[in-house]
Design an enzyme around this catalytic site. Structure first.
Site, PDB file in Angstrom:
ATOM      1  N   TYR A   1      -2.662  -6.107  10.868  1.00 39.85           N
ATOM      2  CA  TYR A   1      -2.373  -6.485   9.482  1.00 39.85           C
ATOM      3  C   TYR A   1      -0.879  -6.692   9.233  1.00 39.85           C
ATOM      4  O   TYR A   1      -0.374  -6.371   8.155  1.00 39.85           O
ATOM      5  CB  TYR A   1      -2.975  -5.458   8.505  1.00 39.85           C
TER       6      TYR A   1
ATOM      7  N   TYR B   1       0.808  -1.237   0.000  1.00 38.02           N
ATOM      8  CA  TYR B   1       0.000   0.000   0.000  1.00 38.02           C
ATOM      9  C   TYR B   1       0.838   1.283   0.000  1.00 38.02           C
ATOM     10  O   TYR B   1       0.268   2.367   0.106  1.00 38.02           O
ATOM     11  CB  TYR B   1      -0.881   0.069   1.257  1.00 38.02           C
TER      12      TYR B   1
ATOM     13  N   CYS C   1      14.387 -11.398  -1.394  1.00 35.05           N
ATOM     14  CA  CYS C   1      14.888 -11.182  -2.748  1.00 35.05           C
ATOM     15  C   CYS C   1      13.914 -10.400  -3.602  1.00 35.05           C
ATOM     16  O   CYS C   1      13.317 -10.943  -4.542  1.00 35.05           O
ATOM     17  CB  CYS C   1      15.194 -12.512  -3.393  1.00 35.05           C
ATOM     18  N   GLU C   2      13.708  -9.160  -3.257  1.00 33.69           N
ATOM     19  CA  GLU C   2      12.852  -8.299  -4.051  1.00 33.69           C
ATOM     20  C   GLU C   2      13.216  -6.863  -3.749  1.00 33.69           C
ATOM     21  O   GLU C   2      13.338  -6.497  -2.578  1.00 33.69           O
ATOM     22  CB  GLU C   2      11.381  -8.540  -3.671  1.00 33.69           C
TER      23      GLU C   2
END
Ligand code: LLP
Length: 421
Positions: A379, A323, A349-350
């Site tokens: 959340y 978000y 890994c991002e």
């Protein structure tokens, strides 16, 4: 927010040193201030009691659930929202009185409907016409239901978490006749008993205007159509403070404004003042929880950015990636001026695995320091995944200086427990 530095320059929660906790519990870990959770629940009770109206407060499990959380809900006399077999299973495992449970969901499976009926949940929140037939078919005795309306109102919040607008998978549209059709079908059924109506207009809503406008629309609609209900559930969505740019929903003034308005609207519409329900999730647990991380690699790209990497990531902190949510980080083990803007990153890994894009932290930050990310009680654990085979962190409730383990750290063995050999 319940964290502050003590005289020794260590960050504390409810008076307990978070450095000591990080060392003894390991990181990453979620720590909740139990008194703060209870306090939020009591604030809603007090605010409604003052209104003199019949009311019920239902905690939305999706924000964070586990057996001990459900026990708090029951101890503090809240009701509980569930939206899946798993949330219902958790609630029942905690031993909560099933009549306190409300079963939500836009696509309840036949199995879920049967499971909820067998366990005699308090009521179903009807979200589709089809569901009315299914409950009729499987119920052996009378069942209370509440119809989730789609009032066609948009709250001013992030588009991904808007749920009240017309083009939505949630609720039954007033404007397009689906809500009236559902109510007619319920009235024709000899098993379903129409207890009330429900709407939920979005998340992280700071003011009361959208909720009052929606209540007005709904009460007028009920009155114009001669639909008698004893309950109107206003849903959840009350805001919390993630950073200094946010304001926490002012529970006392907010509930007063909403209940005063409902009394007035009911009077004008000549409609008996109904029982009022609310379903807060985030505002009960959001600010009460933090995540503790240990700092690992620090990578400075001259003139570009400084990356401070921690030992977790989007596997338990997805809201920044999903978000663009914003958070604040505090250095746990010493108090120093936050003189630098850095990016706090995870270890997955991002490139999008970011915890805080522009975090203000002391420039002395180094490997082995601990960080607390604030307002991660809602959340976070509930949206955690095992991406990169990361283990879900443990969760602790801190009370009277003691950290009580409420969810254990996921083990390596648990990561492959369902794999076949
Ligand atoms: N009632 C209904 C029918 C809901 O759909 C929700 C949230 C709530 C109550 C509780 O809302 P709260 O008071 O916690 O804002 N994953 C997103 C939030 C999705 C909320 C979905 N429904 C996030 O991390 O912001």
């Amino acid at each position: 927010m319940s964290v502050q530095y003590n005289d020794f320059g260590e960050l504390t929660m409810g008076g307990t040193s978070l450095k000591t906790l990080a060392q003894s519990l390991g990181t990453p870990a979620f720590v909740y201030d139990e008194d703060e959770i209870r306090h939020q629940m009591r604030r809603y009770h007090e605010a409604f009691k003052k209104s003199g109206l019949n009311y019920n407060i239902s905690y939305a499990s999706k924000a964070f659930t586990c057996i001990q959380m459900v026990k708090l809900v029951e101890e503090e006399e809240l009701q509980l929202d569930v939206v899946s077999e798993g949330e219902l299973y958790t609630a029942l495992a905690a031993g909560i009185d099933p009549s306190r449970i409300h079963f939500h969901g836009n696509n309840k499976t036949k199995k879920e409907i049967q499971y909820a009926l067998e366990n005699k949940v308090g009521y179903f929140v009807i979200d589709t016409l089809e569901e009315i037939d299914l409950i009729n078919k499987y119920a052996s005795e009378s069942v209370d239901v509440v119809v989730r309306l789609n009032p066609g109102v948009e709250a001013h919040t992030h588009e991904f978490i808007q749920t009240g607008q017309e083009d939505s998978k949630f609720g039954l549209s007033i404007k397009h006749g689906l809500a009236k059709e559902a109510i007619d079908q319920i009235h024709e059924s000899d098993k379903l008993n129409l207890k009330g109506v429900h709407f939920h207009i979005g998340s992280q809503i700071e003011g009361t205007e959208a909720m009052i406008e929606t209540a007005k629309l709904v009460i007028r609609w009920l009155s114009d159509n001669d639909i008698n209900v004893s309950l109107i559930n206003l849903g959840g969505g009350f805001s919390i403070k993630y950073t200094e740019n946010d304001t926490s929903f002012p529970i006392e003034e907010g509930i007063k404004k909403i209940t005063d308005a409902i009394k007035q609207i009911s009077k004008e519409a000549d409609y008996p003042v109904p029982e009022i329900g609310v379903e807060p999730g985030r505002s009960i647990v959001g600010e009460a929880g933090i995540t503790l991380y240990e700092v690992g690699t620090i990578k400075e790209i001259p003139g570009v950015n400084k990356y401070v990497a921690v030992d977790g990531g989007m596997s338990e902190h997805i809201r920044t990636a999903l978000y663009g949510a914003e958070y604040e980080a505090l250095l746990v083990n010493r108090q120093e001026e936050a003189d630098e803007t850095v990016t706090v990153a995870g270890k997955l890994c991002e490139s999008g695995d970011i915890i805080i894009k522009n975090a203000k932290l002391p420039s002395s930050i180094k490997r082995g320091d601990y960080l607390a990310i604030l307002s991660t009680g809602a959340y976070h654990y509930s949206m955690a995944s095992n991406y990169n085979q990361m283990q879900k962190p443990p969760v602790y409730f801190l009370k009277d200086g003691k950290a009580r383990e409420v969810i254990k750290r996921q083990s390596l063995r648990q990561l492959i427990i369902n794999d076949t050999k």
